[in-house]
Motif scaffolding. Sequence first.
Motif, short mmCIF file in Angstrom:
data_model
loop_
_atom_site.label_atom_id
_atom_site.label_comp_id
_atom_site.label_asym_id
_atom_site.label_seq_id
_atom_site.Cartn_x
_atom_site.Cartn_y
_atom_site.Cartn_z
N GLN A 34 -61.17 -45.01 -33.24
CA GLN A 34 -59.77 -45.66 -33.03
C GLN A 34 -59.78 -46.73 -32.03
N ARG A 35 -59.25 -47.78 -32.30
CA ARG A 35 -59.13 -48.82 -31.50
C ARG A 35 -58.05 -48.46 -30.26
N SER A 36 -58.31 -48.69 -29.16
CA SER A 36 -57.03 -48.42 -28.06
C SER A 36 -56.10 -49.87 -28.29
N LEU A 37 -54.94 -49.53 -27.76
CA LEU A 37 -53.83 -50.52 -27.90
C LEU A 37 -53.47 -50.96 -26.66
N LEU A 47 -53.26 -56.52 -28.48
CA LEU A 47 -54.73 -56.44 -29.31
C LEU A 47 -55.81 -56.21 -28.33
N THR A 48 -56.73 -55.63 -28.76
CA THR A 48 -57.90 -55.29 -28.01
C THR A 48 -59.39 -55.56 -28.81
N ILE A 61 -67.51 -47.61 -25.76
CA ILE A 61 -66.96 -48.85 -25.90
C ILE A 61 -65.89 -49.23 -24.79
N ASP A 62 -65.68 -50.31 -24.05
CA ASP A 62 -64.56 -50.44 -23.51
C ASP A 62 -63.52 -51.44 -24.20
#
Length: 83
Positions: A34-37, A47-48, A61-62
């Motif tokens: 999941q993408r971090s918010l 948005l990242t 991933i950072d």
Amino acid sequence: MPLRKSAQIKALHYELRQEARDLLWKALRSGRLQRSLQCEDCCVERLTVGHHKDYSLPYDIDWLCVRCHGIRHGNGRAIEYLS
């Protein structure tokens, strides 16, 4: 005519980068990742985008905002596409 050594290195780097991006995209789409918010550098919620420090570790991933991602790449762009 064979590629020069520097061209071979660039080609291998490109292939590794593309593979890491593809694996990340597939993991996001399948829900395994999941993408971090929240940006990991400035801690602002927006948005990242994923930043690979090492393409041989495709899931390390950072998650950075566009501004911080530009800074990490050294181009210093502070463009906000979406806030």
